[in-house]
Design an enzyme around this catalytic site. Structure first.
Site, PDB file in Angstrom:
ATOM      1  N   SER A   8       0.895  -1.179   0.043  1.00 45.05           N
ATOM      2  CA  SER A   8      -0.007  -0.315  -0.021  1.00 45.05           C
ATOM      3  C   SER A   8       0.752   0.988  -0.018  1.00 45.05           C
ATOM      4  CB  SER A   8      -0.836  -0.098   1.242  1.00 45.05           C
ATOM      5  OG  SER A   8      -1.298   1.322   1.595  1.00 45.05           O
ATOM      6  N   HIS A  31      -1.631  -1.517  -4.074  1.00 42.71           N
ATOM      7  CA  HIS A  31      -2.477  -1.504  -3.323  1.00 42.71           C
ATOM      8  C   HIS A  31      -2.987   0.242  -3.071  1.00 42.71           C
ATOM      9  CE1 HIS A  31      -5.770  -3.090  -0.425  1.00 42.71           C
ATOM     10  NE2 HIS A  31      -5.206  -1.657   0.233  1.00 42.71           N
ATOM     11  N   ASP A  33      -5.376   2.821  -1.664  1.00 38.81           N
ATOM     12  CA  ASP A  33      -6.325   3.267  -0.914  1.00 38.81           C
ATOM     13  C   ASP A  33      -7.083   4.368  -1.019  1.00 38.81           C
ATOM     14  OD1 ASP A  33      -5.963   0.913   1.327  1.00 38.81           O
ATOM     15  OD2 ASP A  33      -4.091   1.730   1.381  1.00 38.81           O
ATOM     16  N   MET A  35      -9.913   6.689  -0.025  1.00 42.19           N
ATOM     17  CA  MET A  35     -10.851   7.110   1.147  1.00 42.19           C
ATOM     18  C   MET A  35     -11.654   8.487   0.917  1.00 42.19           C
ATOM     19  SD  MET A  35      -8.070   6.311   4.141  1.00 42.19           S
ATOM     20  CE  MET A  35      -6.921   4.882   4.120  1.00 42.19           C
ATOM     21  N   HIS A  64      -8.716  -0.473  -3.228  1.00 41.29           N
ATOM     22  CA  HIS A  64      -9.370  -0.877  -1.969  1.00 41.29           C
ATOM     23  C   HIS A  64     -10.220   0.585  -1.607  1.00 41.29           C
ATOM     24  CE1 HIS A  64      -9.059  -1.599   2.756  1.00 41.29           C
ATOM     25  NE2 HIS A  64     -10.017  -1.693   2.249  1.00 41.29           N
ATOM     26  N   MET A  66     -12.454   2.472   0.408  1.00 35.57           N
ATOM     27  CA  MET A  66     -13.086   2.704   1.680  1.00 35.57           C
ATOM     28  C   MET A  66     -14.023   4.020   1.666  1.00 35.57           C
ATOM     29  SD  MET A  66      -9.595   1.909   3.730  1.00 35.57           S
ATOM     30  CE  MET A  66      -8.551   1.846   2.305  1.00 35.57           C
ATOM     31  N   MET A 135      -9.743  -6.969   6.856  1.00 39.88           N
ATOM     32  CA  MET A 135      -9.009  -6.063   7.799  1.00 39.88           C
ATOM     33  C   MET A 135      -8.262  -6.361   8.904  1.00 39.88           C
ATOM     34  SD  MET A 135      -9.018  -3.441   5.551  1.00 39.88           S
ATOM     35  CE  MET A 135      -8.189  -2.348   6.679  1.00 39.88           C
ATOM     36  N   ASP A 173      -4.767  -7.022   5.389  1.00 43.09           N
ATOM     37  CA  ASP A 173      -4.531  -5.527   5.180  1.00 43.09           C
ATOM     38  C   ASP A 173      -4.689  -4.934   6.746  1.00 43.09           C
ATOM     39  OD1 ASP A 173      -3.987  -2.882   4.403  1.00 43.09           O
ATOM     40  OD2 ASP A 173      -6.073  -2.569   3.361  1.00 43.09           O
TER      41      ASP A 173
HETATM   42  C1  DX5 Z   1      -5.840   1.156   6.114  1.00 43.49           C
HETATM   43  C2  DX5 Z   1      -5.283   0.630   4.739  1.00 43.49           C
HETATM   44  C3  DX5 Z   1      -4.397  -0.062   4.513  1.00 43.49           C
HETATM   45  C4  DX5 Z   1      -2.912   0.648   4.989  1.00 43.49           C
HETATM   46  C5  DX5 Z   1      -1.964  -0.455   5.549  1.00 43.49           C
HETATM   47  O1  DX5 Z   1      -7.184   1.583   6.090  1.00 43.49           O
HETATM   48  O2  DX5 Z   1      -6.469  -0.072   4.135  1.00 43.49           O
HETATM   49  O3  DX5 Z   1      -3.861  -0.578   3.313  1.00 43.49           O
HETATM   50  O4  DX5 Z   1      -2.438   1.368   4.227  1.00 43.49           O
HETATM   51  O5  DX5 Z   1      -0.875   0.121   6.068  1.00 43.49           O
HETATM   52  P1  DX5 Z   1      -0.111  -0.430   7.260  1.00 43.49           P
HETATM   53  O6  DX5 Z   1       0.526  -1.592   6.675  1.00 43.49           O
HETATM   54  O7  DX5 Z   1       0.872   0.295   7.671  1.00 43.49           O
HETATM   55  O8  DX5 Z   1      -1.005  -0.725   8.391  1.00 43.49           O
HETATM   56 ZN    ZN Z   2      -5.955  -1.095   2.026  1.00 41.97          ZN
END
Ligand code: DX5
Ligand code: ZN
Length: 217
Positions: A8, A31, A33, A35, A64, A66, A135, A173
């Site tokens: 990520s 990956h 993210d 948001m 991903h 969110m 998660m 994740d």
């Molecule tokens: C959190 C994200 C993850 C995050 C993981 O909501 O979905 O993908 O970036 O980061 P680490 O590996 O630092 O937990």
């Molecule tokens: Zn993620």
């Protein structure tokens, strides 16, 4: 199915995403993210950034989402050519319809579960997805500690898929690192997101290779 490492970039240099992706050539996918500050208390980037990045990087993209109302927004990421699109069970009105739509557009479809969401209500739709994302932190931020309380759900998901006779990837994740990846793999995960463990290192690609070896790949 083999082991996949999908780092990520949440904790990487967001002003140089293409440059950051170029630092992890051994990864299976990046990956990303997405948001929206509604589904999670943080905001990152959306479709325009992903579309631009697509033009700057040949690395497969694992999106991903969110975001609330994934039904409305997810298909555009498949249309943009992203290889895999993950939507949250908690943010989707019609997960089966959405998974079918994503697959029809040529993307892999994946269902994500927050730590307190059970897999059991979704057992009958495992054949409709290519991957389940479990998660192992509350979504929203990188750098949080791995939640061991989620390990039994990984095991149960693997068992449910086996008894249904479907081959799915199980992605973990959140808090995945050299300290935690082995127990996630042992529980049945085969696809690993790691953010801070990879990008807070001086040699991100070496961490990718190390994590793969530790997971048995
Ligand atoms: C959190 C994200 C993850 C995050 C993981 O909501 O979905 O993908 O970036 O980061 P680490 O590996 O630092 O937990
Ligand atoms: Zn993620």
């Amino acid at each position: 199915m083999g082991i996949a490492i999908t780092p990520s970039i949440l904790n990487a240099d967001l002003a140089d995403l293409a440059g950051e992706i170029a630092r992890i050539p051994s990864a299976d996918a990046v990956h990303l993210d997405v948001m929206d500050n509604h589904f999670v208390p943080n905001m990152t980037f959306g479709l325009p950034v992903v579309e631009s990045l697509r033009r700057h990087s040949g690395m497969p993209m694992d999106i991903h989402l969110m975001i609330t109302d994934a039904d409305r927004w997810a298909p555009a990421y498949a249309e943009a050519g992203c290889e895999s699109v993950t939507f949250h069970a908690e943010a989707t009105q019609a997960p089966i319809r959405l998974a079918r739509e994503l697959r029809a557009l040529g993307a892999k479809a994946a269902l994500a579960l927050k730590p307190a969401t059970s897999i059991e209500p979704y057992a009958d739709m495992l054949s409709e997805v290519d991957m389940v994302l479990i998660m192992t932190v509350e979504p929203g931020f990188g750098g949080q500690p791995f939640l061991d309380v989620c390990l039994p759900k990984i095991r149960r998901t693997r068992e449910l898929a086996k008894s249904a006779g479907v081959e799915i990837a199980i992605q973990v994740d959140g808090g995945v690192s050299a300290e935690t990846i082995e127990r996630a793999a042992l529980a049945g995960a085969d696809t690993f997101v790691a953010g801070s463990a990879v990008f807070r290192s001086d040699d991100p690609d070496q961490v990718v290779r190390k994590l793969r070896a530790m997971a048995g790949g």
